[in-house]
Structure formats: C-alpha cells, structure tokens
Motif scaffolding. Structure first.
Motif, PDB file in Angstrom:
ATOM      1  N   HIS A  57      29.355  14.182  28.972  1.00 22.63           N
ATOM      2  CA  HIS A  57      28.471  14.848  28.020  1.00 22.63           C
ATOM      3  C   HIS A  57      28.581  16.365  28.165  1.00 22.63           C
ATOM      4  CE1 HIS A  57      26.246  11.013  27.315  1.00 22.63           C
ATOM      5  NE2 HIS A  57      26.477  10.809  28.596  1.00 22.63           N
ATOM      6  N   TRP A 115      26.982  19.637  28.340  1.00 22.94           N
ATOM      7  CA  TRP A 115      25.620  20.003  28.727  1.00 22.94           C
ATOM      8  C   TRP A 115      24.880  20.747  27.599  1.00 22.94           C
ATOM      9  CZ3 TRP A 115      21.853  19.286  32.135  1.00 22.94           C
ATOM     10  CH2 TRP A 115      20.931  20.286  32.396  1.00 22.94           C
ATOM     11  N   ALA A 116      25.500  21.758  27.022  1.00 15.04           N
ATOM     12  CA  ALA A 116      24.863  22.537  25.950  1.00 15.04           C
ATOM     13  C   ALA A 116      25.848  22.829  24.825  1.00 15.04           C
ATOM     14  CB  ALA A 116      24.272  23.824  26.512  1.00 15.04           C
ATOM     15  N   HIS A 169      21.297  27.004  14.104  1.00 21.75           N
ATOM     16  CA  HIS A 169      22.057  26.965  15.351  1.00 21.75           C
ATOM     17  C   HIS A 169      21.848  28.260  16.132  1.00 21.75           C
ATOM     18  CE1 HIS A 169      24.985  23.443  14.966  1.00 21.75           C
ATOM     19  NE2 HIS A 169      24.260  23.397  13.867  1.00 21.75           N
ATOM     20  N   THR A 194      15.375  25.096  22.863  1.00 18.58           N
ATOM     21  CA  THR A 194      16.118  23.921  22.419  1.00 18.58           C
ATOM     22  C   THR A 194      15.918  22.810  23.441  1.00 18.58           C
ATOM     23  OG1 THR A 194      17.822  25.308  21.400  1.00 18.58           O
ATOM     24  CG2 THR A 194      18.411  23.014  21.842  1.00 18.58           C
ATOM     25  N   MET A 222      17.792  19.162  24.638  1.00 18.30           N
ATOM     26  CA  MET A 222      19.013  18.380  24.488  1.00 18.30           C
ATOM     27  C   MET A 222      18.735  16.914  24.822  1.00 18.30           C
ATOM     28  SD  MET A 222      21.358  20.572  23.545  1.00 18.30           S
ATOM     29  CE  MET A 222      22.644  19.310  23.569  1.00 18.30           C
ATOM     30  N   HIS A 281      21.058  13.480  25.489  1.00 15.55           N
ATOM     31  CA  HIS A 281      22.396  12.933  25.678  1.00 15.55           C
ATOM     32  C   HIS A 281      22.303  11.412  25.749  1.00 15.55           C
ATOM     33  CE1 HIS A 281      24.044  16.918  26.378  1.00 15.55           C
ATOM     34  NE2 HIS A 281      23.039  17.162  27.211  1.00 15.55           N
ATOM     35  N   TRP A 327      25.451  13.632  21.268  1.00 11.76           N
ATOM     36  CA  TRP A 327      25.008  14.947  21.747  1.00 11.76           C
ATOM     37  C   TRP A 327      23.993  15.452  20.734  1.00 11.76           C
ATOM     38  CZ3 TRP A 327      25.264  19.679  19.317  1.00 11.76           C
ATOM     39  CH2 TRP A 327      25.326  20.857  20.088  1.00 11.76           C
ATOM     40  N   GLN A 357      21.030  18.142  19.718  1.00 12.41           N
ATOM     41  CA  GLN A 357      20.213  19.340  19.901  1.00 12.41           C
ATOM     42  C   GLN A 357      18.953  19.191  19.060  1.00 12.41           C
ATOM     43  OE1 GLN A 357      22.579  22.753  18.785  1.00 12.41           O
ATOM     44  NE2 GLN A 357      22.882  23.327  20.921  1.00 12.41           N
ATOM     45  N   ARG A 396      16.158  21.357  17.612  1.00 12.18           N
ATOM     46  CA  ARG A 396      15.899  22.765  17.333  1.00 12.18           C
ATOM     47  C   ARG A 396      14.829  22.901  16.256  1.00 12.18           C
ATOM     48  NH1 ARG A 396      21.468  25.703  18.686  1.00 12.18           N
ATOM     49  NH2 ARG A 396      19.955  27.170  19.461  1.00 12.18           N
ATOM     50  N   LEU A 400      16.957  23.664  30.946  1.00 10.16           N
ATOM     51  CA  LEU A 400      18.064  24.556  30.596  1.00 10.16           C
ATOM     52  C   LEU A 400      17.924  25.898  31.302  1.00 10.16           C
ATOM     53  CD1 LEU A 400      18.352  23.862  26.752  1.00 10.16           C
ATOM     54  CD2 LEU A 400      20.056  23.262  28.479  1.00 10.16           C
ATOM     55  N   GLN A 427      18.980  28.908  23.761  1.00  9.95           N
ATOM     56  CA  GLN A 427      20.405  28.697  23.996  1.00  9.95           C
ATOM     57  C   GLN A 427      21.290  29.846  23.526  1.00  9.95           C
ATOM     58  OE1 GLN A 427      22.192  25.020  22.857  1.00  9.95           O
ATOM     59  NE2 GLN A 427      21.168  23.867  24.449  1.00  9.95           N
TER      60      GLN A 427
END
Length: 524
Positions: free
Chosen positions: A55, A57-58, A203, A322, A324, A326, A395, A397, A399, A455, A467
């Motif tokens: 995965h 990570w970010a 983003h 953000t 995450m 996974h 994956w 995010q 947001r 994070l 991020q």
C-alpha cells in the motif's frame, strides 16, 4: 562534534532525496537525517494490511516526478537503479448518484465521446482546450518549473507578451487567479463535467470557490488527456529506492530513526545539527531543512534572529487534514455505473461543486464532514504486482477532515479523539463507496485506517494531516510560499535553507523545491 558532511539535510522526503542526488553529483558529500524509520516522507510503500499487499502510505501518483526537470536530468540513471513506472491510460473518473459516470482517458476520442454524452457544447469546449493546451502548457509548466524570482518570471512574462500578445497573456493570468467554480462554470454547462474536473482542486487545498484553484483542475485534466498518468511499479517506493541508491553511489548517507532536535547556529550562521540523543554533527557548506515553517522554528529554538521572518513562519497556514483508508481486497469494486470504471487509476466520489464546498467548510470548522470527498485509488488495476495474484489493494483518501475534531456534521459521531473515531469515520467512507459499488464490504480481506494525526506523527510536516504541507491559497503561493522573500528557500541564517512542499512550487512528487535549491547551491 562529529565532522564529515558538506551539506546536512533534515528529513528524507522526495525533495530531500532529489536535493541530495544533485548535490552529490556536484561533488558534495551529503548526510540526510530522518526521524521516521522508513525514508520517503509521504512517498513510501508498506504492507499495512496483509502480507503481500503493498500500500502506498500517502502519495500514489508519480506523474509529476516523471515529467519533472529533475527526472529529465537523472531519470536514465534512476531507471538503471530500479525506478520503474506503471502507465495508466484511464486516469480518473467520477461517479454520480444517478448511476452515471465520466472519466478522462488518453484514447483518441474517448474522453470527448463521454463528455458529449452530457453536453455536445461541452465536448466542443473540451476540443478547444485540447487544441490550445500545448501552447498554454509551455508557459504554465515554465512558471511552475522555475524558481520564483522576479528576473526569471519577468523574462517568462515578457516572452508570453512577445509571442502570444497581451490578450492571451491576460487570459492566462486570469486562469491562474480564478477559482475552480469560476473557470468551470464559464467553460462547461454540465454539472457532471464541472464536478469531475473540480475534484482535482480538492487534492490540494482548493475547494470550488477558492481563488487561484482553477489551474489545477485544468492542468490535471489536460495532462491526463495528453500524457496519461504513471504510478510506481510495485509501489511508489520504487522512486525512493532508486534515489537512495544514487545518493549512496555519490558517497552520501541517509540515516533513518534519527530525529534532529535543533540546528546549531552562532553569529547568524548555521554550522550543523544536534540530534535528539545529543550528538552534534557539522556541515561545512549548508544545512537544508525539509520541514514545515513551524518545524523550522522548533529547529531554531524559536528564533532565527529576524523577528519579521519568525512571525511569517509562525503564521504559516495549513490546509485541512486527510484520512487514509487502505484495503486488501478479493477483487476490485464492482462499480454499478459501469464495468469500465475498474480500469481507472482514480475514481472520485465528489458529486457536485456545492457538495465539495460544503465538505471543505465543514472540515475548516472542525467538523467531520457528513459526506467527505473520496479519492478511490485502484493501483492494482494498473499494476497487479502490488498484491497476490487475483487480489487487489484499494487506496482511499478521505478529503477534507479536521485535524482537531469539534463535532460531527452528521450528528452521529460523538467522540472527538481521532484514535477512537477513525474506525467509525472510515465506516462512513466505506459506506459511501458501497453505495456506488455494492458488495465492496464482502471483498475486504484487511483494512488499515490512518488518521490525520497518524500522518503527522509519521511526518511532522503534515500538520493536522495536511498532506500538502501548507495551504496553496494565493496568499501563500507563488512569491508567498512560504513567505515573501523566501520562495527560494532562503532564511535569515547564513547557510540554512528551507525546502520541501512548504516552499515554492509546493506539494507533489515533482521534487521541484529540492532540485531548484540544489541547483542554486551546487550549480546547474
């Protein structure tokens, strides 16, 4: 005090490693010191759920690196050292509640045909944008790819006026200053087309009504249409592994698990660093801090000797956070809007400009958004090597979210501690995906949730889970990133420089700040 480096770099993110590569190529002996156990900053790949499932990570998208000036200079060598990209021709898409979807792909006529399904006028507008893009891109990429110094940008402006004329140059300036909503509503009539492109503003730190945000949906959509997208073969850390190899070959060293406590500076000059264990190490030519401005002040024990600079660093503004998610999966999501969505690198769940604006405002107010924007990455659709045969990783995010929780916009979650809230909030996000891809939950083999504070703990530059290491709003971008007079990484302390995503040209995997600083210090 230990002696031995021409330059010491604090932090082992992508900008640090690119900086170390170039300085090493110019004969500098470089030492990089990273507080985390794994180098790469936001660019690293880990087995977070189940063995064999890799995965990111970010950061997942390495397109900025592949198209960067740094890669142009060092890409051939890095490729020999194992860097490998996996190209995506189906780049990004959005799904909507009415079962419709829209995506951007590189195939001849594919994207246009999809847009025409919503509006023929919008398809014609897309044609015009595509036709104009090469000429526009020349100047926009030059703007983003050069140091933010008046004489350099002034020459670029003069070139645009000479070659393109005043009206064209003024239109480009207006694009750079416009909000996503302004540009999208002027350009397209379909709400679905507008929403699909506006998702790219989220983003970064650009909700639909934020001035200066239009250029990012524009660039991402046009670049995806013309060039496609790339991710790292086997994981984003393919880039980090190659960079580390190059640094080592030049005599440099990268030390992980070594937190830098402070920068040693006397008489207005930086002479080295002190580690958390008390070890002091000298730097003969430069100390380079890949840290957020607040982190720089901590390294300086609160003062650089210049009160005006210190105030600017202390007041540096961060974007909302953000979260995450996974997932290890038995199979890719079965998107109800269309089987073709399984082939896209990203699928956004961001149905309207108003919803994105609401989500952003809720996060800024400290509320868990009732309907966050979701960026659903499907890396194994592009690169099956990241999971065991027949399996996949997702994956996700989430947001935007607040770093500090004051409440829940939906009125359902009562907790305010991310350590206890993150799993519950992840359930909300997964429920949103399930509505568009029924059966997703039954495919989940393993799950890892990374909160905004997780994070930040891993990488202190991501304050509150930000991020992008600092808001990119106009008041803190271009000449003002991180502050007026310091967009080149200059600090009041002689020999001390700041780099990273908090410095121009900002966030992303393009390594622009680190490479520009290295060229300034070591020569081109």
């Amino acid at each position: 005090m230990q002696d031995g480096y021409d330059a010491i770099i604090v932090g082992a993110g992508i900008n640090s490693l690119a900086c170390a590569v170039h300085l090493g190529a110019k004969g500098w002996r470089v030492g990089v010191f990273e507080q985390a156990e794994t180098p790469g900053g936001a660019v690293k790949t880990l087995e977070l759920t189940e063995p064999g499932f890799r995965h990111d990570w970010a950061a997942m998208n390495l397109s900025l690196l592949a198209g960067s000036g740094f890669f142009k200079a060092y890409g051939e060598d890095l490729t020999r050292r194992g860097l490998e990209f996996a190209p995506a021709s189906h780049c990004f898409a959005s799904v909507f509640e009415n079962g419709r979807w829209l995506g951007v792909s590189t195939g001849p006529g594919e994207t246009r045909a999809r847009i025409a399904g919503f509006s023929e006028n919008d398809a014609k507008a897309w044609d015009r944008l595509c036709a104009d893009f090469p000429g526009t891109a020349e100047f926009v990429f030059a703007l983003l790819g050069n140091p933010m110094q008046m004489h350099i940008q002034g020459r670029l402006l003069a070139k645009a006026l000479w070659r393109k004329g005043f009206a064209w140059t003024a239109d480009l300036a207006r694009l750079l200053l416009s909000s996503p909503r302004t540009w999208l509503t002027e350009t397209f009539e379909s709400d679905h087309v507008r929403a699909t492109l506006a998702a790219w503003g989220m983003h970064l730190d650009f909700a639909p009504d934020m001035a200066g945000g239009a250029v990012f949906p524009y660039l991402e959509s046009m670049a995806s249409q013309h060039f496609g997208m790339v991710i790292g073969k086997g994981g984003a850390d393919t880039a980090v592994t190659a960079l580390l190899s190059k640094i080592k070959a030049s005599g440099g060293e990268v030390h992980c698990g070594q937190r830098v406590a402070r920068v040693i500076h006397t008489g207005g000059k930086a002479t080295g660093i002190e580690l958390a264990d008390g070890t002091k190490i000298t730097a003969r030519r430069a100390v380079i801090a890949n840290v957020a401005p607040g982190g720089l002040m901590k390294l300086l024990d609160g003062t650089s000797g210049d009160a005006a600079f210190d105030a600017k660093m202390t007041k540096f503004s961060h974007a909302p956070g953000t979260m995450m998610i996974h997932l290890a999966l038995d199979g890719l999501p079965d998107w109800s809007a269309g089987e073709e969505l399984k082939s896209f690198a990203y699928v956004h769940i961001a149905p309207s400009l108003d919803q994105m604006a609401r989500t952003y405002q809720q996060a800024v107010a400290g509320l868990l958004p009732d309907e966050p924007v979701l960026v659903v990455g499907q890396p194994t659709a592009i690169d099956p090597s990241r999971a065991p045969e027949g399996k996949h990783v997702l994956w996700v995010q989430v947001r935007m979210v607040p770093g500090e929780i004051l409440g829940d916009a939906a009125g359902q979650i009562t907790g305010t501690d991310w350590a206890t809230v993150k799993e519950t909030y992840a359930d909300r996000a997964i429920d949103m995906i399930e509505r568009h891809a029924p059966g997703l939950k039954s495919k989940i083999i393993g799950r890892a949730v990374v909160s905004p504070l997780d994070l930040e703990t891993d990488n202190p530059n991501l304050v509150g889970g930000d991020q992008v290491a600092g808001s990119h709003h106009l008041s803190q971008n271009f000449l003002f990133r991180p502050a007026l007079g310091h967009a080149t990484g200059k600090t009041p302390v002689e020999g001390l420089h700041i780099t990273g995503a908090s410095v121009w040209p900002g966030a992303g995997t393009g390594a622009g700040a680190g490479y520009m600083l290295a060229r300034k210090l070591g020569g081109k």
